[in-house]
Enzyme design. Structure first.
Site, PDB file in Angstrom:
ATOM      1  N   TYR A   1      11.767   1.702  14.745  1.00 38.27           N
ATOM      2  CA  TYR A   1      10.774   2.411  13.925  1.00 38.27           C
ATOM      3  C   TYR A   1       9.293   3.148  14.806  1.00 38.27           C
ATOM      4  O   TYR A   1       9.078   2.339  15.576  1.00 38.27           O
ATOM      5  CB  TYR A   1      10.552   1.061  13.725  1.00 38.27           C
ATOM      6  CG  TYR A   1       8.710   1.606  12.729  1.00 38.27           C
ATOM      7  CD1 TYR A   1       9.015   1.806  11.540  1.00 38.27           C
ATOM      8  CD2 TYR A   1       7.527   0.507  12.689  1.00 38.27           C
ATOM      9  CE1 TYR A   1       7.326   1.825  10.329  1.00 38.27           C
ATOM     10  CE2 TYR A   1       6.371   1.120  11.888  1.00 38.27           C
ATOM     11  CZ  TYR A   1       6.549   1.869  10.970  1.00 38.27           C
ATOM     12  OH  TYR A   1       5.251   2.460  10.170  1.00 38.27           O
TER      13      TYR A   1
ATOM     14  N   ASN B   1      -2.530   8.261  -5.846  1.00 36.38           N
ATOM     15  CA  ASN B   1      -3.698   8.816  -4.928  1.00 36.38           C
ATOM     16  C   ASN B   1      -3.162   7.854  -3.940  1.00 36.38           C
ATOM     17  O   ASN B   1      -3.608   7.329  -2.820  1.00 36.38           O
ATOM     18  CB  ASN B   1      -4.466   8.230  -5.453  1.00 36.38           C
ATOM     19  CG  ASN B   1      -5.640   7.920  -4.542  1.00 36.38           C
ATOM     20  OD1 ASN B   1      -6.710   9.023  -3.923  1.00 36.38           O
ATOM     21  ND2 ASN B   1      -6.384   7.255  -4.311  1.00 36.38           N
TER      22      ASN B   1
ATOM     23  N   THR C   1       6.101   1.889  -0.608  1.00 35.34           N
ATOM     24  CA  THR C   1       4.369   2.360  -1.108  1.00 35.34           C
ATOM     25  C   THR C   1       4.556   3.815  -1.721  1.00 35.34           C
ATOM     26  O   THR C   1       4.115   3.781  -2.510  1.00 35.34           O
ATOM     27  CB  THR C   1       3.632   1.415  -0.087  1.00 35.34           C
ATOM     28  OG1 THR C   1       3.751   0.242   0.388  1.00 35.34           O
ATOM     29  CG2 THR C   1       2.411   1.350  -1.054  1.00 35.34           C
TER      30      THR C   1
END
Length: 316
Positions: free
Chosen positions: A177, A107, A128
């Site tokens: 980016y 989650n 991540t």
């Protein structure tokens, strides 16, 4: 067809569901959707492991659940998904402490953060949201194999519409980016990871589901500047999508549905939204899953890349 929809809540989805004897491991369980998913599952008898970076915040989350659900069976475990060393340490502890995992709910996530790198040099959102969960899941697979439910839920987002996987430069080493392109790529990766798990483990009765929770006001948006927030809302509302915010119990409902719905028994590798399996749609701005996110060859390419980058190996 499912009996649930956009407005369904966690308690409605889990009504009549008995999770006694089940162990549920939830990342990002210190707040928001993760905490609500943990609460709802604990109410129905599950032993819930709350995972997150900060022990104090995990303790606060557990206390908040216990305050309303005194019988809840909770454990906590610290893990930083932006560090492979932390992941290896946490999963080693998990394998020592827990006999099995029935439901793994990946989650946790970051959204639209500035250009940063994880401890291992990965761009933070891809590192991540996808690579951290890839490594974590690999290390927890022995426990999942010993479970009975054998379901893995990966939190994705309609943000996957923003970008496919950029296999040549996933960490933005060569290209400029863009926080939304990065977020979109990481959310596409979450769907492809679910497809990859299904390709490899369905034969063992392990199934994976990608979930779009909906638009919810949580601390996920903490990195956004006012200008970014305004631009995002303009993008959402200008395309006549009928956008509405969900409550946190509504947002966590699809995770709970994907983890427990009997109509999903024996199948996975799908993308779910509003408590149903979404249709493949390469045009709509208001729903559906892009075909590139379910592409089996892309899923295989991502799996191999993720193994190379993380060194994580799934059991065969």
């Amino acid at each position: 067809m499912t009996a649930f929809g956009w407005a369904s809540t966690t308690d409605e989805v889990l009504e009549g569901v008995d999770l006694s004897g089940m162990t549920v491991f939830i990342t990002g369980a210190n707040s928001g959707l993760g905490q609500e998913t943990a609460r709802a599952m604990a109410v129905h008898g599950a032993h819930v492991v709350l995972a997150g970076r900060d022990q104090d915040k995990l303790d606060e989350s557990a206390a908040a659940i216990i305050a309303t659900e005194p019988e809840a069976r909770l454990d906590t475990i610290t893990v930083d998904l932006a560090s492979l060393e932390s992941i290896r340490a946490a999963t080693s502890r998990a394998r020592q402490r827990f006999g099995k995992i029935d439901l793994l709910i990946n989650n946790a996530g970051v959204m639209a953060c500035p250009f940063e790198h994880t401890a291992d040099g990965f761009e933070r959102q891809f590192g991540t949201n996808h690579l951290g969960h890839f490594a974590l899941t690999a290390e927890l697979m022995p426990l999942i194999e010993r479970g009975t439910a054998k379901r893995i839920v990966n939190l994705s987002s309609r943000g996957h519409h923003m970008a496919p996987m950029h296999f040549d430069d996933p960490n933005f080493a060569q290209r400029p980016y863009d926080p939304w392109a990065s977020y979109g790529q990481s959310k596409t990766a979450n769907v492809l990871f679910s497809v990859g798990i299904e390709q490899r483990y369905a034969v063992m009765g392990i199934h994976a589901y990608a979930v779009h929770p909906g638009g919810i006001e949580t601390n996920l948006g903490r990195h956004m500047t006012p200008e970014m927030r305004d631009a995002l809302m303009a993008r959402i509302t200008s395309r006549d999508t009928g956008f509405q915010w969900k409550t946190i119990p509504q947002g966590a409902a699809t995770s709970c549905w994907a983890a427990t719905a009997p109509e999903l028994e024996g199948r996975g590798g799908v993308y779910c939204e509003d408590c149903h399996i979404a249709e493949v749609d390469d045009e709509s701005a208001s729903g559906g899953v892009r075909s590139y996110a379910l592409n089996p060859s892309f899923a295989d390419q991502l799996w191999k890349l993720s193994e190379e980058l993380t060194g994580a190996k799934f059991p065969t």
